[in-house]
Structures are given as structure tokens and as C-alpha cells.
Motif scaffolding. Structure first.
Motif, PDB file in Angstrom:
ATOM      1  N   ARG A  12       6.510  -1.541   7.031  1.00 13.69           N
ATOM      2  CA  ARG A  12       6.237  -1.478   8.475  1.00 13.69           C
ATOM      3  C   ARG A  12       5.050  -0.568   8.793  1.00 13.69           C
ATOM      4  O   ARG A  12       4.445  -0.679   9.860  1.00 13.69           O
ATOM      5  CB  ARG A  12       7.461  -0.949   9.220  1.00 13.69           C
ATOM      6  N   LEU A  14       2.182  -0.105   7.023  1.00 14.57           N
ATOM      7  CA  LEU A  14       0.849  -0.489   6.550  1.00 14.57           C
ATOM      8  C   LEU A  14      -0.097  -0.461   7.743  1.00 14.57           C
ATOM      9  O   LEU A  14       0.217  -0.968   8.813  1.00 14.57           O
ATOM     10  CB  LEU A  14       0.883  -1.884   5.927  1.00 14.57           C
ATOM     11  N   GLY A  15      -1.219   0.184   7.574  1.00 14.42           N
ATOM     12  CA  GLY A  15      -2.162   0.332   8.673  1.00 14.42           C
ATOM     13  C   GLY A  15      -2.031   1.668   9.390  1.00 14.42           C
ATOM     14  O   GLY A  15      -2.940   2.078  10.099  1.00 14.42           O
ATOM     15  N   ARG A  16      -0.908   2.329   9.207  1.00 13.78           N
ATOM     16  CA  ARG A  16      -0.732   3.655   9.806  1.00 13.78           C
ATOM     17  C   ARG A  16      -0.721   4.752   8.762  1.00 13.78           C
ATOM     18  O   ARG A  16      -0.926   5.918   9.081  1.00 13.78           O
ATOM     19  CB  ARG A  16       0.575   3.714  10.615  1.00 13.78           C
ATOM     20  N   ASP A  18      -2.035   5.455   4.563  1.00 11.95           N
ATOM     21  CA  ASP A  18      -2.888   4.949   3.495  1.00 11.95           C
ATOM     22  C   ASP A  18      -2.110   3.945   2.645  1.00 11.95           C
ATOM     23  O   ASP A  18      -1.032   4.258   2.120  1.00 11.95           O
ATOM     24  CB  ASP A  18      -3.373   6.115   2.635  1.00 11.95           C
ATOM     25  N   ALA A  19      -2.646   2.737   2.506  1.00 10.36           N
ATOM     26  CA  ALA A  19      -1.950   1.638   1.834  1.00 10.36           C
ATOM     27  C   ALA A  19      -1.626   1.952   0.378  1.00 10.36           C
ATOM     28  O   ALA A  19      -0.543   1.615  -0.108  1.00 10.36           O
ATOM     29  CB  ALA A  19      -2.770   0.359   1.928  1.00 10.36           C
ATOM     30  N   GLN A  23       2.146   2.148  -1.012  1.00 11.53           N
ATOM     31  CA  GLN A  23       2.606   1.278  -2.097  1.00 11.53           C
ATOM     32  C   GLN A  23       3.165   2.095  -3.254  1.00 11.53           C
ATOM     33  O   GLN A  23       4.155   1.708  -3.876  1.00 11.53           O
ATOM     34  CB  GLN A  23       1.484   0.360  -2.579  1.00 11.53           C
ATOM     35  N   ALA A  50       1.663   9.857  11.655  1.00 12.34           N
ATOM     36  CA  ALA A  50       1.650   8.452  12.076  1.00 12.34           C
ATOM     37  C   ALA A  50       2.628   8.230  13.221  1.00 12.34           C
ATOM     38  O   ALA A  50       3.764   8.717  13.181  1.00 12.34           O
ATOM     39  CB  ALA A  50       2.021   7.552  10.897  1.00 12.34           C
TER      40      ALA A  50
END
Length: 88
Positions: A12, A14-16, A18-19, A23, A50
Motif C-alpha cells: 500500500r 509504494l510511492g510513499r 522508497d520502493a 521491498q 509518510a
């Protein structure tokens, strides 16, 4: 089941967050470390400051409770301060 919930929770953000870091945290699930994955995701959310929704916070509380975690409870209080109204 719990691992899938933790992975979905992490995805949820991702984008907020660091990817690559996110991961890395999610990958702990694949090593039967769902609790560590959850705690690391929460730490990354806090470090990135975030924004999270009320629904996401509620999911975090449910995961924490359902995993019967004995540590990391303070992360929920920090995350609560990051709740924004509406969709982050």
C-alpha cells in the motif's frame, strides 16, 4: 495467510516509501519473518514521515494484534501522528 496480509499492507505504501527499502522489508515474509517484515515496514513509514490513512492505521493495529507481537507497539503511536484525512 498472515504473510499475505503483511505483504498487502506493505504494498500500500509504494510511492510513499522508497520502493527498494519497502521491498526489502516485504521480502522478510518469504523467510517466515512476518513480524520482522511488519515492524520494518512501520519503521520505514515513520522514518519517511509518510502520510497514512485512518484505514491503513487500523490495518496496522489489526496486524499487530493478530500477530500477537510483544515488541514494536510504540511504532503504532508514532504512526498515529501521521494519519491524514482522506486518501494520502
Amino acid at each position: 495467510m498472515m504473510g499475505a496480509r503483511v505483504k498487502a499492507f506493505g504494498a500500500r505504501f509504494l510511492g510513499r516509501v522508497d520502493a527498494e527499502r519497502l521491498q526489502f522489508a516485504i521480502d522478510y515474509v518469504d523467510y517466515n519473518e512476518s513480524g520482522l517484515a511488519f515492524e520494518t515496514i512501520c519503521d520505514y513509514l515513520i522514518e519517511a514521515n509518510a502520510p497514512i490513512s485512518e484505514e491503513e492505521y487500523r490495518l496496522a493495529e489489526e496486524l499487530y494484534r493478530d500477530m500477537e507481537m510483544k515488541w514494536g507497539g510504540s511504532c503504532l503511536s508514532y504512526m498515529k501522528a501521521q494519519i491524514v484525512k482522506g486518501k494520502p
